[in-house]
Design a protein around this motif. Sequence first.
Motif, PDB file in Angstrom:
ATOM      1  N   ARG A  19       0.846  -1.202   0.000  1.00  0.00           N
ATOM      2  CA  ARG A  19       0.000   0.000   0.000  1.00  0.00           C
ATOM      3  C   ARG A  19       0.877   1.247   0.000  1.00  0.00           C
ATOM      4  O   ARG A  19       1.929   1.284   0.624  1.00  0.00           O
ATOM      5  CB  ARG A  19      -0.896   0.033   1.236  1.00  0.00           C
ATOM      6  CG  ARG A  19      -1.953  -1.033   1.244  1.00  0.00           C
ATOM      7  CD  ARG A  19      -2.682  -1.034   2.588  1.00  0.00           C
ATOM      8  NE  ARG A  19      -3.528  -2.195   2.693  1.00  0.00           N
ATOM      9  CZ  ARG A  19      -4.855  -2.144   2.628  1.00  0.00           C
ATOM     10  NH1 ARG A  19      -5.470  -1.001   2.465  1.00  0.00           N
ATOM     11  NH2 ARG A  19      -5.553  -3.249   2.720  1.00  0.00           N
ATOM     12  N   LEU A  20       0.404   2.258  -0.711  1.00  0.00           N
ATOM     13  CA  LEU A  20       1.077   3.548  -0.753  1.00  0.00           C
ATOM     14  C   LEU A  20       0.149   4.603  -0.174  1.00  0.00           C
ATOM     15  O   LEU A  20      -1.066   4.543  -0.355  1.00  0.00           O
ATOM     16  CB  LEU A  20       1.430   3.926  -2.196  1.00  0.00           C
ATOM     17  CG  LEU A  20       2.386   2.989  -2.926  1.00  0.00           C
ATOM     18  CD1 LEU A  20       2.510   3.417  -4.379  1.00  0.00           C
ATOM     19  CD2 LEU A  20       3.744   2.973  -2.249  1.00  0.00           C
ATOM     20  N   LEU A  21       0.742   5.565   0.503  1.00  0.00           N
ATOM     21  CA  LEU A  21      -0.022   6.675   1.063  1.00  0.00           C
ATOM     22  C   LEU A  21      -0.481   7.604  -0.050  1.00  0.00           C
ATOM     23  O   LEU A  21       0.303   7.965  -0.932  1.00  0.00           O
ATOM     24  CB  LEU A  21       0.848   7.463   2.047  1.00  0.00           C
ATOM     25  CG  LEU A  21       0.257   8.755   2.580  1.00  0.00           C
ATOM     26  CD1 LEU A  21      -0.947   8.473   3.474  1.00  0.00           C
ATOM     27  CD2 LEU A  21       1.306   9.546   3.334  1.00  0.00           C
ATOM     28  N   VAL A  22      -1.749   7.983  -0.013  1.00  0.00           N
ATOM     29  CA  VAL A  22      -2.307   8.975  -0.921  1.00  0.00           C
ATOM     30  C   VAL A  22      -2.859  10.095  -0.055  1.00  0.00           C
ATOM     31  O   VAL A  22      -3.704   9.856   0.810  1.00  0.00           O
ATOM     32  CB  VAL A  22      -3.444   8.380  -1.788  1.00  0.00           C
ATOM     33  CG1 VAL A  22      -4.027   9.448  -2.696  1.00  0.00           C
ATOM     34  CG2 VAL A  22      -2.956   7.179  -2.577  1.00  0.00           C
ATOM     35  N   MET A  23      -2.346  11.313  -0.254  1.00  0.00           N
ATOM     36  CA  MET A  23      -2.854  12.457   0.498  1.00  0.00           C
ATOM     37  C   MET A  23      -3.499  13.420  -0.487  1.00  0.00           C
ATOM     38  O   MET A  23      -2.860  13.878  -1.427  1.00  0.00           O
ATOM     39  CB  MET A  23      -1.745  13.170   1.264  1.00  0.00           C
ATOM     40  CG  MET A  23      -2.291  14.276   2.146  1.00  0.00           C
ATOM     41  SD  MET A  23      -1.042  15.247   3.002  1.00  0.00           S
ATOM     42  CE  MET A  23      -0.357  14.041   4.099  1.00  0.00           C
ATOM     43  N   ASP A  24      -4.782  13.680  -0.265  1.00  0.00           N
ATOM     44  CA  ASP A  24      -5.530  14.583  -1.133  1.00  0.00           C
ATOM     45  C   ASP A  24      -6.314  15.528  -0.239  1.00  0.00           C
ATOM     46  O   ASP A  24      -7.191  15.084   0.507  1.00  0.00           O
ATOM     47  CB  ASP A  24      -6.445  13.781  -2.054  1.00  0.00           C
ATOM     48  CG  ASP A  24      -7.116  14.636  -3.108  1.00  0.00           C
ATOM     49  OD1 ASP A  24      -6.587  15.727  -3.429  1.00  0.00           O
ATOM     50  OD2 ASP A  24      -8.165  14.214  -3.610  1.00  0.00           O
ATOM     51  N   ASP A  25      -6.002  16.805  -0.297  1.00  0.00           N
ATOM     52  CA  ASP A  25      -6.651  17.802   0.563  1.00  0.00           C
ATOM     53  C   ASP A  25      -6.582  17.396   2.036  1.00  0.00           C
ATOM     54  O   ASP A  25      -7.565  17.471   2.775  1.00  0.00           O
ATOM     55  CB  ASP A  25      -8.109  18.029   0.150  1.00  0.00           C
ATOM     56  CG  ASP A  25      -8.230  18.722  -1.198  1.00  0.00           C
ATOM     57  OD1 ASP A  25      -7.296  19.459  -1.569  1.00  0.00           O
ATOM     58  OD2 ASP A  25      -9.253  18.518  -1.872  1.00  0.00           O
ATOM     59  N   ASN A  26      -5.407  16.935   2.455  1.00  0.00           N
ATOM     60  CA  ASN A  26      -5.142  16.514   3.836  1.00  0.00           C
ATOM     61  C   ASN A  26      -5.969  15.322   4.286  1.00  0.00           C
ATOM     62  O   ASN A  26      -6.102  15.065   5.464  1.00  0.00           O
ATOM     63  CB  ASN A  26      -5.303  17.680   4.811  1.00  0.00           C
ATOM     64  CG  ASN A  26      -4.237  18.731   4.591  1.00  0.00           C
ATOM     65  OD1 ASN A  26      -3.107  18.412   4.253  1.00  0.00           O
ATOM     66  ND2 ASN A  26      -4.595  19.980   4.772  1.00  0.00           N
ATOM     67  N   ILE A  27      -6.557  14.592   3.346  1.00  0.00           N
ATOM     68  CA  ILE A  27      -7.257  13.344   3.646  1.00  0.00           C
ATOM     69  C   ILE A  27      -6.301  12.213   3.288  1.00  0.00           C
ATOM     70  O   ILE A  27      -5.809  12.148   2.163  1.00  0.00           O
ATOM     71  CB  ILE A  27      -8.555  13.203   2.809  1.00  0.00           C
ATOM     72  CG1 ILE A  27      -9.438  14.425   2.959  1.00  0.00           C
ATOM     73  CG2 ILE A  27      -9.269  11.900   3.150  1.00  0.00           C
ATOM     74  CD1 ILE A  27     -10.316  14.456   4.153  1.00  0.00           C
ATOM     75  N   LEU A  28      -6.047  11.332   4.253  1.00  0.00           N
ATOM     76  CA  LEU A  28      -5.133  10.222   4.011  1.00  0.00           C
ATOM     77  C   LEU A  28      -5.906   8.970   3.613  1.00  0.00           C
ATOM     78  O   LEU A  28      -6.938   8.661   4.195  1.00  0.00           O
ATOM     79  CB  LEU A  28      -4.314   9.909   5.267  1.00  0.00           C
ATOM     80  CG  LEU A  28      -3.438  11.023   5.825  1.00  0.00           C
ATOM     81  CD1 LEU A  28      -2.644  10.501   7.019  1.00  0.00           C
ATOM     82  CD2 LEU A  28      -2.510  11.576   4.777  1.00  0.00           C
ATOM     83  N   SER A  29      -5.397   8.284   2.624  1.00  0.00           N
ATOM     84  CA  SER A  29      -5.933   6.986   2.228  1.00  0.00           C
ATOM     85  C   SER A  29      -4.772   6.191   1.639  1.00  0.00           C
ATOM     86  O   SER A  29      -3.642   6.676   1.595  1.00  0.00           O
ATOM     87  CB  SER A  29      -7.065   7.142   1.204  1.00  0.00           C
ATOM     88  OG  SER A  29      -6.591   7.735   0.016  1.00  0.00           O
ATOM     89  N   THR A  30      -5.051   4.972   1.228  1.00  0.00           N
ATOM     90  CA  THR A  30      -4.001   4.163   0.611  1.00  0.00           C
ATOM     91  C   THR A  30      -4.486   3.650  -0.730  1.00  0.00           C
ATOM     92  O   THR A  30      -5.676   3.573  -1.001  1.00  0.00           O
ATOM     93  CB  THR A  30      -3.618   2.951   1.494  1.00  0.00           C
ATOM     94  OG1 THR A  30      -4.759   2.119   1.675  1.00  0.00           O
ATOM     95  CG2 THR A  30      -3.044   3.388   2.820  1.00  0.00           C
ATOM     96  N   ASN A  31      -3.512   3.330  -1.558  1.00  0.00           N
ATOM     97  CA  ASN A  31      -3.795   2.712  -2.837  1.00  0.00           C
ATOM     98  C   ASN A  31      -2.769   1.605  -3.024  1.00  0.00           C
ATOM     99  O   ASN A  31      -1.652   1.713  -2.541  1.00  0.00           O
ATOM    100  CB  ASN A  31      -3.704   3.724  -3.971  1.00  0.00           C
ATOM    101  CG  ASN A  31      -4.547   3.331  -5.149  1.00  0.00           C
ATOM    102  OD1 ASN A  31      -4.796   2.157  -5.383  1.00  0.00           O
ATOM    103  ND2 ASN A  31      -4.973   4.314  -5.916  1.00  0.00           N
ATOM    104  N   CYS A  32      -3.162   0.564  -3.722  1.00  0.00           N
ATOM    105  CA  CYS A  32      -2.273  -0.573  -3.892  1.00  0.00           C
ATOM    106  C   CYS A  32      -2.442  -1.128  -5.298  1.00  0.00           C
ATOM    107  O   CYS A  32      -3.531  -1.538  -5.670  1.00  0.00           O
ATOM    108  CB  CYS A  32      -2.606  -1.637  -2.840  1.00  0.00           C
ATOM    109  SG  CYS A  32      -1.402  -2.936  -2.698  1.00  0.00           S
ATOM    110  N   TRP A  33      -1.353  -1.096  -6.071  1.00  0.00           N
ATOM    111  CA  TRP A  33      -1.403  -1.630  -7.430  1.00  0.00           C
ATOM    112  C   TRP A  33      -0.889  -3.056  -7.499  1.00  0.00           C
ATOM    113  O   TRP A  33      -1.124  -3.754  -8.461  1.00  0.00           O
ATOM    114  CB  TRP A  33      -0.610  -0.737  -8.383  1.00  0.00           C
ATOM    115  CG  TRP A  33      -1.330   0.531  -8.676  1.00  0.00           C
ATOM    116  CD1 TRP A  33      -2.269   0.730  -9.633  1.00  0.00           C
ATOM    117  CD2 TRP A  33      -1.205   1.776  -7.990  1.00  0.00           C
ATOM    118  NE1 TRP A  33      -2.727   2.027  -9.588  1.00  0.00           N
ATOM    119  CE2 TRP A  33      -2.087   2.695  -8.589  1.00  0.00           C
ATOM    120  CE3 TRP A  33      -0.426   2.219  -6.933  1.00  0.00           C
ATOM    121  CZ2 TRP A  33      -2.212   4.005  -8.172  1.00  0.00           C
ATOM    122  CZ3 TRP A  33      -0.556   3.527  -6.511  1.00  0.00           C
ATOM    123  CH2 TRP A  33      -1.436   4.407  -7.130  1.00  0.00           C
TER     124      TRP A  33
END
Length: 69
Positions: A19-33
Motif C-alpha cells: 500500500r502507498l499513502l495517498v494524500m488529497d486535501d489533507n485526507i489520508l488513504s491508501t492505494n495498492c497496485w
Amino acid sequence: MMNAAKDLATEYLRLGGHRLLVMDDNILSTNCWEPDSREAESFWNERIETLNPKRRNEVMSFLPSINAR
C-alpha cells in the motif's frame, strides 16, 4: 504513540505490504497496485484496519507516499 505507528507501518511493509499513502486535501488513504502478501494483508486487517481513524492515519503517514514516486 508515533513510534508504535511507525513500528506497525514498518512491520506491514516487511511482511510484503504494497500500500502507498495517498494524500488529497489533507485526507489520508491508501492505494495498492500490487497485491499484498497474505501475511501483510492479514496484518493490515487485524492490526491496522481495526485502529481508530486517528491512529490509522498515523500508521499510514509512515507508508511510502504515491507523491514521492
